[in-house]
Design an enzyme around this catalytic site. Structure first.
Site, PDB file in Angstrom:
ATOM      1  N   SER A   1       0.762  -1.125   0.051  1.00 23.87           N
ATOM      2  CA  SER A   1       0.029   0.195   0.074  1.00 23.87           C
ATOM      3  C   SER A   1       0.705   1.156   0.083  1.00 23.87           C
ATOM      4  O   SER A   1       1.679   1.531  -0.915  1.00 23.87           O
ATOM      5  CB  SER A   1      -1.051  -0.065   1.101  1.00 23.87           C
ATOM      6  OG  SER A   1      -2.063   0.892   0.945  1.00 23.87           O
TER       7      SER A   1
ATOM      8  N   ASP B   1      -9.797  -4.909  -4.556  1.00 24.88           N
ATOM      9  CA  ASP B   1      -9.093  -3.681  -3.827  1.00 24.88           C
ATOM     10  C   ASP B   1      -9.967  -2.439  -4.210  1.00 24.88           C
ATOM     11  O   ASP B   1     -10.010  -2.007  -5.465  1.00 24.88           O
ATOM     12  CB  ASP B   1      -7.869  -3.715  -4.084  1.00 24.88           C
ATOM     13  CG  ASP B   1      -7.124  -2.716  -3.288  1.00 24.88           C
ATOM     14  OD1 ASP B   1      -7.772  -1.998  -2.617  1.00 24.88           O
ATOM     15  OD2 ASP B   1      -5.720  -2.830  -3.456  1.00 24.88           O
TER      16      ASP B   1
ATOM     17  N   HIS C   1      -7.680  -5.504  -0.345  1.00 24.38           N
ATOM     18  CA  HIS C   1      -6.295  -4.499  -0.336  1.00 24.38           C
ATOM     19  C   HIS C   1      -5.449  -5.216   0.730  1.00 24.38           C
ATOM     20  O   HIS C   1      -4.169  -5.129   0.409  1.00 24.38           O
ATOM     21  CB  HIS C   1      -6.975  -3.373   0.270  1.00 24.38           C
ATOM     22  CG  HIS C   1      -5.670  -2.320   0.360  1.00 24.38           C
ATOM     23  ND1 HIS C   1      -5.102  -1.685  -0.743  1.00 24.38           N
ATOM     24  CD2 HIS C   1      -5.330  -1.788   1.546  1.00 24.38           C
ATOM     25  CE1 HIS C   1      -4.022  -0.845  -0.457  1.00 24.38           C
ATOM     26  NE2 HIS C   1      -3.926  -0.782   0.947  1.00 24.38           N
TER      27      HIS C   1
END
Length: 312
Positions: A172, A218, A249
């Site tokens: 991320s 996601d 995610h």
């Protein structure tokens, strides 16, 4: 499927395409893409090769061929501390290194399964904590580079590390940090972004072999954004894109064989120049759990490319 077929020939340097084709022919002729016994001649030609010849089972295994140990690092030195995992074997020379950053509001324990799993395959892995939980991708990129510098210059395992063979990864915001670090330090051997968030959404200046993971479900960093990001990577830069079927995610938060069996070959090819691992990515050997795959196969290590470019 490779993305060479998707890229207009005018945007590619002919020399790179020729080098890739030559590499494939040479690898097949020399038996470098092996599935059985280790090749002594190959080991002699590649001083960075570590461990036995790989198999589909070995790259998917929870524990690789190397026993590992770990050491904690306190906060300071430009990042928030972390844990270093390393092979205990000292008979095969030094190992390549990898620094990994967690994502927004995340900490290293949330993805710590990566440490021993990758280290057991013959890498020194530094799972870092960030200075702040909400640090930006740029800040995380700076911290990853600081962690690599610490690993090479001041860490207790620096004598085990080859400082010329370093890589970055992250999830991320940390994945965006890894890509940011690659943009700023082109001498890195590999970069891996897992659901990476990079505000600019551009890798136009990337010179580091880069692997991008997208997660089908996601909603924070959707596959459409990461496909666009992947498409900005220069045609001359080795690259790959994998979309994980049904994943969200934070998929990386649990141990994943799908991630491990693709991350390990990427690192082996580009950090260790180990063409024995090309068989798993060129073409993708096991497509289970993967919705989409694109790459610049045959994924030529920089050393091999330089040698063939010089010879040509």
């Amino acid at each position: 499927m490779t993305d060479e077929d998707r890229t207009p020939s005018a945007n590619r340097r002919p020399s790179i395409t020729l080098v890739r084709r030559a590499f494939t022919a040479i690898a097949l002729a020399a038996g470098l893409v092996a599935t059985t016994a280790a090749q002594p001649a190959s080991a002699a030609a590649n001083p960075y090769q570590r461990g036995p010849a790989p198999t589909a089972a070995s790259v998917a295994a929870v524990t690789g061929p190397f026993a590992t140990a770990s050491v904690s690092v306190p906060r300071g030195n430009g990042f928030g501390g972390g844990v270093i995992y390393y092979p205990t074997d000292t008979s095969q020379g030094t190992f390549g290194g990898l620094a990994i950053s967690p994502g927004l509001n995340g900490t290293w324990p949330g993805i710590a399964w990566l440490g021993p799993r990758l280290a057991s395959q013959g890498f020194i892995v530094f799972g870092i904590e960030t200075n702040n939980l909400n640090d930006s991708p740029t800040s995380r990129g700076t911290q990853l580079l600081a962690a690599l510098d610490y690993l090479a210059q001041r860490s207790s395992v620096r004598s085990r590390l080859d400082p010329g063979r370093l890589a970055v990864a992250g999830h991320s915001m940390g994945g965006g940090g890894a890509l940011d670090a690659a943009l700023r330090r082109p001498s890195l051997k590999a970069a891996i972004g897992n659901a990476p968030y990079l505000p600019s959404n551009s890798l136009a200046g990337d010179r580091v072999p880069t692997l991008i993971y997208a997660m089908q479900n996601d909603t924070l960093v959707p596959p459409s954004r990461l496909t666009s990001l992947y498409n900005t990577n220069p045609a001359t830069t080795e690259r790959a894109y994998l979309e994980i079927t049904g994943a969200g995610h934070n998929y990386i938060g649990q141990p994943s064989t799908t991630l491990a069996r693709t991350m390990i070959p990427w690192l082996k090819i580009f950090v260790d120049n180990d063409t024995r691992f090309s068989q798993f990515l060129c073409p993708l050997a096991d497509q289970s759990g993967i919705r989409q795959y694109r790459s610049s196969c045959p994924l030529v290590p920089a050393t091999a490319r330089a040698l063939m470019t010089t010879a040509g």
